[in-house]
Design a protein around this motif. Structure first.
Motif, PDB file in Angstrom:
ATOM      1  N   GLU A  80      29.205  29.927  32.688  1.00 11.16           N
ATOM      2  CA  GLU A  80      30.096  30.122  31.536  1.00 11.16           C
ATOM      3  C   GLU A  80      30.338  31.609  31.295  1.00 11.16           C
ATOM      4  O   GLU A  80      31.479  32.030  31.040  1.00 11.16           O
ATOM      5  CB  GLU A  80      29.506  29.488  30.288  1.00 11.16           C
ATOM      6  CG  GLU A  80      30.386  29.645  29.056  1.00 11.16           C
ATOM      7  CD  GLU A  80      29.787  29.020  27.802  1.00 11.16           C
ATOM      8  OE1 GLU A  80      30.442  29.084  26.754  1.00 11.16           O
ATOM      9  OE2 GLU A  80      28.672  28.474  27.887  1.00 11.16           O
ATOM     10  N   ALA A  83      32.605  32.939  33.971  1.00 10.89           N
ATOM     11  CA  ALA A  83      33.978  32.515  33.719  1.00 10.89           C
ATOM     12  C   ALA A  83      34.631  33.394  32.660  1.00 10.89           C
ATOM     13  O   ALA A  83      35.798  33.793  32.787  1.00 10.89           O
ATOM     14  CB  ALA A  83      33.998  31.056  33.289  1.00 10.89           C
ATOM     15  N   GLN A  84      33.881  33.732  31.631  1.00 12.89           N
ATOM     16  CA  GLN A  84      34.415  34.583  30.566  1.00 12.89           C
ATOM     17  C   GLN A  84      34.683  35.995  31.072  1.00 12.89           C
ATOM     18  O   GLN A  84      35.702  36.612  30.730  1.00 12.89           O
ATOM     19  CB  GLN A  84      33.441  34.602  29.391  1.00 12.89           C
ATOM     20  CG  GLN A  84      33.335  33.266  28.662  1.00 12.89           C
ATOM     21  CD  GLN A  84      32.199  33.224  27.665  1.00 12.89           C
ATOM     22  OE1 GLN A  84      31.273  34.032  27.714  1.00 12.89           O
ATOM     23  NE2 GLN A  84      32.257  32.266  26.754  1.00 12.89           N
ATOM     24  N   PHE A  86      35.325  36.867  34.183  1.00 17.04           N
ATOM     25  CA  PHE A  86      36.454  36.858  35.096  1.00 17.04           C
ATOM     26  C   PHE A  86      37.773  36.640  34.367  1.00 17.04           C
ATOM     27  O   PHE A  86      38.820  37.109  34.816  1.00 17.04           O
ATOM     28  CB  PHE A  86      36.255  35.807  36.187  1.00 17.04           C
ATOM     29  CG  PHE A  86      35.628  36.368  37.430  1.00 17.04           C
ATOM     30  CD1 PHE A  86      36.422  36.851  38.449  1.00 17.04           C
ATOM     31  CD2 PHE A  86      34.254  36.446  37.559  1.00 17.04           C
ATOM     32  CE1 PHE A  86      35.862  37.395  39.595  1.00 17.04           C
ATOM     33  CE2 PHE A  86      33.677  36.986  38.696  1.00 17.04           C
ATOM     34  CZ  PHE A  86      34.482  37.463  39.722  1.00 17.04           C
ATOM     35  N   GLU A  87      37.733  35.950  33.244  1.00 19.47           N
ATOM     36  CA  GLU A  87      38.945  35.800  32.444  1.00 19.47           C
ATOM     37  C   GLU A  87      39.427  37.167  31.970  1.00 19.47           C
ATOM     38  O   GLU A  87      40.626  37.488  32.036  1.00 19.47           O
ATOM     39  CB  GLU A  87      38.689  34.881  31.251  1.00 19.47           C
ATOM     40  CG  GLU A  87      39.913  34.655  30.385  1.00 19.47           C
ATOM     41  CD  GLU A  87      39.650  33.719  29.214  1.00 19.47           C
ATOM     42  OE1 GLU A  87      40.587  33.031  28.793  1.00 19.47           O
ATOM     43  OE2 GLU A  87      38.490  33.672  28.723  1.00 19.47           O
ATOM     44  N   ALA A  88      38.474  37.966  31.490  1.00 17.60           N
ATOM     45  CA  ALA A  88      38.821  39.319  31.045  1.00 17.60           C
ATOM     46  C   ALA A  88      39.226  40.195  32.228  1.00 17.60           C
ATOM     47  O   ALA A  88      40.226  40.935  32.172  1.00 17.60           O
ATOM     48  CB  ALA A  88      37.632  39.937  30.312  1.00 17.60           C
ATOM     49  N   HIS A  90      40.479  39.297  35.034  1.00 19.34           N
ATOM     50  CA  HIS A  90      41.764  38.815  35.519  1.00 19.34           C
ATOM     51  C   HIS A  90      42.908  39.575  34.861  1.00 19.34           C
ATOM     52  O   HIS A  90      43.830  40.060  35.527  1.00 19.34           O
ATOM     53  CB  HIS A  90      41.844  37.313  35.200  1.00 19.34           C
ATOM     54  CG  HIS A  90      43.057  36.609  35.716  1.00 19.34           C
ATOM     55  ND1 HIS A  90      44.233  36.527  34.989  1.00 19.34           N
ATOM     56  CD2 HIS A  90      43.290  35.949  36.871  1.00 19.34           C
ATOM     57  CE1 HIS A  90      45.114  35.845  35.671  1.00 19.34           C
ATOM     58  NE2 HIS A  90      44.580  35.469  36.821  1.00 19.34           N
ATOM     59  N   GLU A  91      42.859  39.720  33.538  1.00 18.98           N
ATOM     60  CA  GLU A  91      43.934  40.391  32.807  1.00 18.98           C
ATOM     61  C   GLU A  91      43.892  41.902  32.978  1.00 18.98           C
ATOM     62  O   GLU A  91      44.934  42.559  33.040  1.00 18.98           O
ATOM     63  CB  GLU A  91      43.864  40.019  31.329  1.00 18.98           C
ATOM     64  CG  GLU A  91      44.166  38.557  31.046  1.00 18.98           C
ATOM     65  CD  GLU A  91      45.522  38.133  31.591  1.00 18.98           C
ATOM     66  OE1 GLU A  91      46.501  38.910  31.433  1.00 18.98           O
ATOM     67  OE2 GLU A  91      45.609  37.045  32.179  1.00 18.98           O
ATOM     68  N   THR A 162      29.977  42.278  38.114  1.00 19.70           N
ATOM     69  CA  THR A 162      30.220  41.045  38.882  1.00 19.70           C
ATOM     70  C   THR A 162      29.997  41.215  40.379  1.00 19.70           C
ATOM     71  O   THR A 162      30.083  40.244  41.125  1.00 19.70           O
ATOM     72  CB  THR A 162      31.655  40.532  38.656  1.00 19.70           C
ATOM     73  OG1 THR A 162      32.597  41.549  39.073  1.00 19.70           O
ATOM     74  CG2 THR A 162      31.895  40.207  37.183  1.00 19.70           C
ATOM     75  N   ARG A 203      47.258  38.727  39.586  1.00 20.14           N
ATOM     76  CA  ARG A 203      46.734  37.512  38.939  1.00 20.14           C
ATOM     77  C   ARG A 203      46.423  36.444  39.985  1.00 20.14           C
ATOM     78  O   ARG A 203      45.380  35.787  39.927  1.00 20.14           O
ATOM     79  CB  ARG A 203      47.722  36.975  37.906  1.00 20.14           C
ATOM     80  CG  ARG A 203      47.772  37.750  36.605  1.00 20.14           C
ATOM     81  CD  ARG A 203      48.490  36.961  35.518  1.00 20.14           C
ATOM     82  NE  ARG A 203      48.455  37.700  34.260  1.00 20.14           N
ATOM     83  CZ  ARG A 203      49.409  38.539  33.849  1.00 20.14           C
ATOM     84  NH1 ARG A 203      50.471  38.717  34.618  1.00 20.14           N
ATOM     85  NH2 ARG A 203      49.312  39.168  32.709  1.00 20.14           N
ATOM     86  N   ALA A 207      42.744  35.093  40.770  1.00 16.98           N
ATOM     87  CA  ALA A 207      42.483  33.666  40.540  1.00 16.98           C
ATOM     88  C   ALA A 207      41.822  33.041  41.758  1.00 16.98           C
ATOM     89  O   ALA A 207      40.863  32.267  41.643  1.00 16.98           O
ATOM     90  CB  ALA A 207      43.782  32.938  40.207  1.00 16.98           C
ATOM     91  N   PHE A 210      38.282  34.302  41.912  1.00 17.62           N
ATOM     92  CA  PHE A 210      37.479  33.689  40.849  1.00 17.62           C
ATOM     93  C   PHE A 210      37.000  32.297  41.262  1.00 17.62           C
ATOM     94  O   PHE A 210      35.834  31.949  41.083  1.00 17.62           O
ATOM     95  CB  PHE A 210      38.331  33.607  39.594  1.00 17.62           C
ATOM     96  CG  PHE A 210      37.715  32.823  38.466  1.00 17.62           C
ATOM     97  CD1 PHE A 210      36.415  33.032  38.067  1.00 17.62           C
ATOM     98  CD2 PHE A 210      38.451  31.850  37.798  1.00 17.62           C
ATOM     99  CE1 PHE A 210      35.852  32.306  37.023  1.00 17.62           C
ATOM    100  CE2 PHE A 210      37.897  31.106  36.765  1.00 17.62           C
ATOM    101  CZ  PHE A 210      36.597  31.348  36.389  1.00 17.62           C
TER     102      PHE A 210
END
Length: 217
Positions: A80, A83-84, A86-88, A90-91, A162, A203, A207, A210
């Motif tokens: 989790e 995932a958080q 990589f979400e950040a 990613h942007e 990471t 992106r 993705a 990720f």
């Protein structure tokens, strides 16, 4: 010295910190791996004082965490948390690609191309440690192209944290070649000078990365 005080550039503590950061970011030291002060002191040819200073700095950056007893280990994250992050990431990476496409100089483009050439050479040789180092430099060269030290540091921080997890996504030499080839497509979009295409290209690149990271961890 506490974690908020940066050791002087060129000092033993700074040298140790920089070397460990590079190794951790490239996956050379695995998540959860314990760092032994005595062995590090022997490896770098210094006393344990600068080793402690370097480890304290890395802990303050979230790269290391307290292990059993008084030791330090490379930070571990749950799926989790990954995932958080990589979400950040990613942007942030998409933003870097967008700005790089707008601000790219001939020098910056040359540096990115040199980094990509090294990625390809390492991939063709099937040399994972070399490829991981080259891949880090590839992304850092894109960050540098935007000429904004604040965004650079944020993006680089996510790569440091990471690194050990991203390293696991490469199972064999074929994965290295595929990764290097995906860089070509990404650079075509960044070099197009169309910032929207560049951001979308990054992106897509992130993705795919990720998904492989989560599958490997």
């Amino acid at each position: 010295m506490d974690g908020s005080e940066k050791p002087p550039r060129g000092s033993a503590a700074h040298r140790v910190e920089a070397a460990l950061l590079e190794e951790i970011a490239a996956g050379g030291i695995a998540a959860g791996e314990r760092l032994d002060e005595t062995r590090l002191a022997e490896r770098f040819g210094v006393s344990r004082t600068p080793i402690r200073e370097a480890l304290s700095r890395l802990a303050a950056q979230g790269v290391l965490e307290s292990g059993e007893g008084r030791g330090m280990r490379v930070a571990q994250y749950s799926r989790e948390e990954l995932a958080q992050m990589f979400e950040a990431m990613h942007e942030i990476e998409a933003l870097c690609a967008r700005l790089a496409s707008q601000r790219l100089t001939l020098l910056a483009r040359s540096q990115i191309e040199v980094a990509q050439a090294e990625c390809k050479a390492a991939a063709e040789a099937g040399d994972l440690p070399r490829y991981l180092r080259a891949n880090e430099e590839f992304h850092l060269s894109i960050y540098r192209a935007i000429e904004n030290p604040y965004i650079f540091e944020i993006a680089a921080d996510f790569r440091r944290r990471t690194g050990p997890f991203r390293a696991k996504k490469f199972a064999d030499a074929g994965d290295l070649v595929a990764s290097a080839e995906s860089h070509d497509d990404l650079l075509e979009k960044i070099f197009s000078a169309n910032s929207n295409i560049a951001a979308e290209g990054m992106r897509q690149h992130m993705a795919a990365s990720f998904l492989r990271v989560l599958a490997a961890n």
